[in-house]
Write an enzyme that holds these catalytic residues in place. Structure first.
Site, PDB file in Angstrom:
ATOM      1  N   LYS A  45       0.699  -1.121   0.043  1.00 45.77           N
ATOM      2  CA  LYS A  45       0.063  -0.102  -0.249  1.00 45.77           C
ATOM      3  C   LYS A  45       0.887   1.145  -0.120  1.00 45.77           C
ATOM      4  O   LYS A  45       0.847   1.891   0.864  1.00 45.77           O
ATOM      5  CB  LYS A  45      -0.977   0.117   1.294  1.00 45.77           C
ATOM      6  CG  LYS A  45      -2.133  -1.083   0.953  1.00 45.77           C
ATOM      7  CD  LYS A  45      -3.062  -1.054   1.965  1.00 45.77           C
ATOM      8  CE  LYS A  45      -4.080   0.187   1.982  1.00 45.77           C
ATOM      9  NZ  LYS A  45      -4.843   0.110   0.627  1.00 45.77           N
TER      10      LYS A  45
HETATM   11  N1  PMP Z   1      -6.437  -3.303  -4.061  1.00 48.66           N
HETATM   12  C1  PMP Z   1      -6.390  -1.950  -3.680  1.00 48.66           C
HETATM   13  C2  PMP Z   1      -5.624  -1.150  -4.742  1.00 48.66           C
HETATM   14  C3  PMP Z   1      -6.872  -1.490  -2.578  1.00 48.66           C
HETATM   15  O1  PMP Z   1      -6.505  -0.139  -2.501  1.00 48.66           O
HETATM   16  C4  PMP Z   1      -7.369  -2.400  -1.619  1.00 48.66           C
HETATM   17  C5  PMP Z   1      -7.959  -1.919  -0.324  1.00 48.66           C
HETATM   18  N2  PMP Z   1      -6.748  -1.818   0.711  1.00 48.66           N
HETATM   19  C6  PMP Z   1      -7.778  -3.649  -1.812  1.00 48.66           C
HETATM   20  C7  PMP Z   1      -7.184  -4.158  -3.272  1.00 48.66           C
HETATM   21  C8  PMP Z   1      -8.315  -4.631  -0.831  1.00 48.66           C
HETATM   22  O2  PMP Z   1      -7.403  -4.996   0.148  1.00 48.66           O
HETATM   23  P1  PMP Z   1      -7.789  -5.030   1.580  1.00 48.66           P
HETATM   24  O3  PMP Z   1      -8.683  -6.428   1.403  1.00 48.66           O
HETATM   25  O4  PMP Z   1      -6.672  -5.698   2.316  1.00 48.66           O
HETATM   26  O5  PMP Z   1      -8.438  -3.798   2.016  1.00 48.66           O
END
Ligand code: PMP
Length: 317
Positions: free
Chosen positions: A161
């Site tokens: 992230k």
């Molecule tokens: N892809 C992206 C680009 C995201 O920003 C997110 C949100 N965090 C997700 C997928 C989903 O990830 P998570 O389930 O860990 O929130």
């Protein structure tokens, strides 16, 4: 909490009053090129009068992986950050669904902070804000395949992230909105389905749940891995494999998933109607199971949730 923000945030080891948490204009790391973050959700359980943080350790482990990959120093452990988050939620008396936002950025001024080279110091803030869930609300969205390509591992790794990754997401989201769609779906450099701008993607074909693999230019999503486990526990066949663009158009069900997206059913992709255009039956089953798990209503998934405990108002002496 005031009308606009909670009382405190966490900054480098201390709870700080919201109004006192300011950075200097020259703190260029703050301008986000040098920042990584997490998005974590806590769910309020009315019956138990308890707030549950969903998969706190998994999110913080990914936070540390994001720091490592971006060559940031890692001053705080998962346990320390976890304690800080629970204490912050208590201090802010969060008796509602809450989004928790840990952010690590290069502190200091100048290009050293911007480039992250030469050991720029890292600063961490954690903020919380109300974030009502839309699970089980029956919202169905429209999507288009974006003309923007998802960033790739050798360019800007989507598996972590990194804040800068979201410029790519932003371009795709703006294009989708201008063209009248709720959300874009991005393809990777191989032309295969990657993910949404802030969510992963799953399709159902002939009863099988399918989602792209972690080498298909996606974030290593915690919701995605939780749903794969929930699906298998429900007796569904769940596979991770590369998905072609045209499989979206002929899928029985399509939905996005993520911490904020939760489970968002997609009723139309590029004007192809998916199923009957509403939420599909397998999506609904998963959504119910996910809802019960995140709110601490299903004991089988108690290991996924961290009760905050004293989010309940502390009685005065
Ligand atoms: N892809 C992206 C680009 C995201 O920003 C997110 C949100 N965090 C997700 C997928 C989903 O990830 P998570 O389930 O860990 O929130």
């Amino acid at each position: 909490m005031s009308a606009t923000h909670p009382a405190y945030l966490w900054w480098n080891g201390e709870q700080v009053a919201w109004e006192d948490a300011t950075v200097h204009v020259t703190a260029i790391g703050w301008s986000s090129v040098s920042a990584i973050f997490e998005g974590i959700k806590a769910y309020w359980n009315d019956e138990r009068e308890e707030l549950y943080v969903f998969r706190l350790d998994a999110h913080l482990e990914r936070f540390l992986r994001s720091q490592k990959l971006m060559r940031m120093e890692r001053e705080y452990s998962v346990a320390q950050l976890s304690d800080a988050i629970v204490a912050l939620l208590r201090a802010n008396e969060c008796r509602y669904d809450t989004y928790i936002f840990p952010l690590a950025f290069a502190s200091g001024a100048g290009f050293r902070a911007l480039s992250q080279s030469g050991g720029a110091k890292t600063s961490i803030t954690i903020t919380t804000r109300p974030s009502p869930s839309h699970l089980l609300k029956g919202e169905v969205k429209t999507a288009c395949v974006s003309s923007w390509t998802r960033i790739s591992d050798n360019v800007m790794p989507p598996r972590v992230k990194n804040i800068s990754n979201y410029r790519n997401s932003q371009l795709a989201s703006a294009e989708a909105a201008y063209n009248g769609y709720d959300t874009p779906i991005l393809l990777n450099t191989q032309g295969k389905v990657a993910e949404g701008p802030g969510s992963c993607l799953m399709v159902v074909r002939d009863g099988q749940l399918i989602t792209p693999g972690v080498t298909d230019s996606i974030l290593e999503s915690i919701t995605r891995s939780s749903l794969l486990e929930l699906a298998r526990d429900l007796g569904l066949e769940a596979v991770e494999r590369t998905i072609d663009r045209t499989e979206l158009y002929i899928a029985d069900e399509v939905f996005m998933c993520g911490t904020s997206a939760e489970i968002t059913p997609i009723g139309m992709v590029d004007h192809y109607t998916i199923g009957d255009g509403g939420e599909g039956p397998i999506t609904t089953r998963l959504e119910r199971a996910f809802h019960d798990a995140v709110r601490g209503k299903d004991e089988r998934y108690a290991r996924w949730v961290t009760p905050v405990g004293a989010a309940k108002a502390v009685p005065a002496d």
